[in-house]
Scaffold this motif. Structure first.
Motif, PDB file in Angstrom:
ATOM      1  N   UNK A 200       5.633  -9.204 -63.327  1.00 19.01           N
ATOM      2  CA  UNK A 200       5.277  -9.324 -62.238  1.00 19.01           C
ATOM      3  C   UNK A 200       4.151 -10.233 -62.093  1.00 19.01           C
ATOM      4  N   UNK A 201       3.995 -10.286 -60.477  1.00 15.86           N
ATOM      5  CA  UNK A 201       2.901 -11.101 -59.963  1.00 15.86           C
ATOM      6  C   UNK A 201       2.634 -10.728 -58.573  1.00 15.86           C
ATOM      7  N   UNK A 202       1.791 -11.268 -57.919  1.00 20.33           N
ATOM      8  CA  UNK A 202       1.406 -11.032 -56.473  1.00 20.33           C
ATOM      9  C   UNK A 202       1.575 -12.349 -55.614  1.00 20.33           C
ATOM     10  N   UNK A 203       1.613 -12.137 -54.469  1.00 22.32           N
ATOM     11  CA  UNK A 203       1.920 -13.364 -53.529  1.00 22.32           C
ATOM     12  C   UNK A 203       0.549 -14.046 -53.535  1.00 22.32           C
ATOM     13  N   UNK A 204      -0.586 -13.282 -53.718  1.00 21.57           N
ATOM     14  CA  UNK A 204      -1.895 -14.024 -53.561  1.00 21.57           C
ATOM     15  C   UNK A 204      -2.047 -14.964 -54.858  1.00 21.57           C
ATOM     16  N   UNK A 205      -1.282 -14.467 -55.932  1.00 25.90           N
ATOM     17  CA  UNK A 205      -1.552 -15.507 -57.403  1.00 25.90           C
ATOM     18  C   UNK A 205      -0.750 -16.625 -57.307  1.00 25.90           C
ATOM     19  N   UNK A 206       0.308 -16.553 -56.402  1.00 24.59           N
ATOM     20  CA  UNK A 206       1.398 -17.612 -56.187  1.00 24.59           C
ATOM     21  C   UNK A 206       1.063 -18.470 -54.940  1.00 24.59           C
ATOM     22  N   UNK A 207       0.511 -17.978 -53.871  1.00 28.08           N
ATOM     23  CA  UNK A 207       0.170 -18.603 -52.564  1.00 28.08           C
ATOM     24  C   UNK A 207      -0.422 -20.014 -52.740  1.00 28.08           C
ATOM     25  N   UNK A 208      -1.477 -20.226 -53.780  1.00 25.33           N
ATOM     26  CA  UNK A 208      -2.139 -21.497 -53.678  1.00 25.33           C
ATOM     27  C   UNK A 208      -1.284 -22.478 -54.431  1.00 25.33           C
ATOM     28  N   UNK A 209      -0.179 -22.236 -54.983  1.00 24.98           N
ATOM     29  CA  UNK A 209       0.526 -23.330 -55.585  1.00 24.98           C
ATOM     30  C   UNK A 209       1.854 -23.480 -54.928  1.00 24.98           C
ATOM     31  N   UNK A 210       2.195 -23.026 -53.707  1.00 24.04           N
ATOM     32  CA  UNK A 210       3.298 -23.595 -52.878  1.00 24.04           C
ATOM     33  C   UNK A 210       3.078 -25.139 -52.758  1.00 24.04           C
ATOM     34  N   UNK A 211       2.192 -25.700 -52.458  1.00 19.57           N
ATOM     35  CA  UNK A 211       2.075 -27.335 -52.300  1.00 19.57           C
ATOM     36  C   UNK A 211       2.595 -27.893 -53.494  1.00 19.57           C
ATOM     37  N   UNK A 212       2.482 -27.482 -54.665  1.00 19.43           N
ATOM     38  CA  UNK A 212       2.745 -28.016 -56.144  1.00 19.43           C
ATOM     39  C   UNK A 212       4.333 -27.823 -56.159  1.00 19.43           C
ATOM     40  N   UNK A 213       4.582 -26.716 -55.757  1.00 12.41           N
ATOM     41  CA  UNK A 213       6.210 -26.606 -56.128  1.00 12.41           C
ATOM     42  C   UNK A 213       6.976 -27.585 -54.983  1.00 12.41           C
ATOM     43  N   UNK A 214       6.429 -27.497 -53.658  1.00 12.35           N
ATOM     44  CA  UNK A 214       7.155 -28.420 -52.919  1.00 12.35           C
ATOM     45  C   UNK A 214       6.900 -29.994 -53.466  1.00 12.35           C
ATOM     46  N   UNK A 215       6.117 -30.364 -54.043  1.00 12.03           N
ATOM     47  CA  UNK A 215       5.693 -31.732 -54.622  1.00 12.03           C
ATOM     48  C   UNK A 215       6.730 -32.067 -55.761  1.00 12.03           C
ATOM     49  N   UNK A 216       6.793 -31.032 -56.606  1.00 12.96           N
ATOM     50  CA  UNK A 216       7.892 -31.110 -57.788  1.00 12.96           C
ATOM     51  C   UNK A 216       9.367 -31.119 -57.552  1.00 12.96           C
ATOM     52  N   UNK A 217       9.690 -30.335 -56.547  1.00 13.87           N
ATOM     53  CA  UNK A 217      11.035 -30.275 -56.179  1.00 13.87           C
ATOM     54  C   UNK A 217      11.732 -29.138 -56.776  1.00 13.87           C
ATOM     55  N   UNK A 218      10.894 -28.186 -57.343  1.00 15.48           N
ATOM     56  CA  UNK A 218      11.706 -27.069 -58.119  1.00 15.48           C
ATOM     57  C   UNK A 218      10.918 -26.058 -58.073  1.00 15.48           C
TER      58      UNK A 218
END
Length: 218
Positions: A200-218
Motif C-alpha cells: 500500500x501507499x498514500x497519495x501524500x507519499x506519491x504526490x511529490x513525484x508526479x513531475x518525475x513520472x511525467x519526465x520519465x514517461x512511465x
C-alpha cells in the motif's frame, strides 16, 4: 496486530479495521495479485474487489456469510482468474468498468461509469474511470465518514508510479492525466491507496513525484 498492507502469496490476510468497514487484503498467485474483501460492520454485507486467482483462498476469506458483489478493476486476465468460481459459489453480482466489460469472460451484471456508486450494507464505493492501462479501468473510493478516504486503484496507481501503458506514449499521458485530475486533484494526501499488486501507499507519499513520472514517461 497493526495493519501494514504487506501480504504474501500463501500467507495470511491482513485486516484494516475502520469504524464502519473492515478491509481484508490477501495476495494470490501466480502474479502476486492483491484481492480485497470489504465488510460493512453495520450489516455484515461483503464485497470483493478483484477475484484474481486461487478461488479456494478467496472463498475461505469470504467465509459462510458470502458476498453480494465482486468488482473487477480491469480486463487483464490476472485480475479475474477466480471470478467464475467465486460467482458460482456465492451468486454474487458482478461489476466492472463499462469499457472493459467485454474483455472479461464472466458477464458483467452492472457496467460502471465514472462517478457511479456501489452500495453494500451501510457503506458505498465511488467508481472513477481511468483510461490508459486499459480502456475501462476503474478505481474505487471509500470516503470514510470518520476519517480519510481509502482508494483501491487496481493497476492504475502503485507506489512509485502509474500503471504500465506498454510503451504507448498517448496511453501514458492519458493515464497520468486521469490519475492527476480524478485522484490527486480531488482527494487529500491522507488517502490510503490499495493497489492491485504489492504494498500500500498514500497519495501524500506519491504526490511529490508526479513531475518525475511525467519526465520519465512511465
Amino acid at each position: 496486530m497493526p495493519y501494514t498492507g504487506k501480504v504474501t502469496v500463501g500467507g495470511p490476510a491482513e485486516v484494516h479495521e475502520l469504524a464502519d468497514l473492515m478491509i481484508s487484503k490477501v495476495a494470490v498467485g501466480p502474479m502476486d495479485n492483491n484481492a480485497y474483501l470489504l465488510r460493512c460492520r453495520t450489516t455484515g454485507e461483503q464485497l470483493l474487489i478483484d477475484a484474481a486467482n486461487d478461488p479456494e483462498t478467496l472463498l475461505q476469506l469470504i467465509g459462510d456469510d458470502g458476498i453480494g458483489a465482486v468488482v473487477t478493476t480491469h480486463r487483464h486476465g490476472d485480475h479475474w482468474q477466480a471470478l467464475a468460481d467465486v460467482v458460482k459459489a456465492t451468486g454474487a453480482r458482478t461489476y466492472a468498468g463499462r469499457y472493459d466489460a467485454e474483455g472479461i469472460p464472466v458477464p458483467t451484471d452492472v457496467p460502471l461509469d465514472d462517478g457511479d456508486t456501489i452500495e453494500f450494507g451501510a457503506c458505498s464505493l465511488t467508481a472513477r474511470h481511468l483510461v490508459g492501462h486499459t480502456p475501462g479501468s476503474i478505481a474505487l473510493i471509500y470516503d470514510d465518514p470518520h476519517g480519510h478516504p481509502h482508494l483501491f486503484t487496481g493497476d492504475c496507481l502503485f507506489p512509485g508510479g502509474v500503471g504500465n501503458t506498454f510503451g504507448n506514449a498517448e496511453n501514458f499521458a492519458t493515464l497520468l492525466r486521469d490519475v492527476e485530475t480524478k485522484l490527486f486533484g480531488e482527494l487529500p494526501d491522507e488517502t490510503w491507496v490499495y493497489p492491485g499488486h504489492g504494498n500500500d501507499t498514500s497519495l501524500g507519499a506519491e504526490r511529490p513525484h508526479l513531475h518525475e513520472w511525467r519526465a520519465r514517461g512511465w
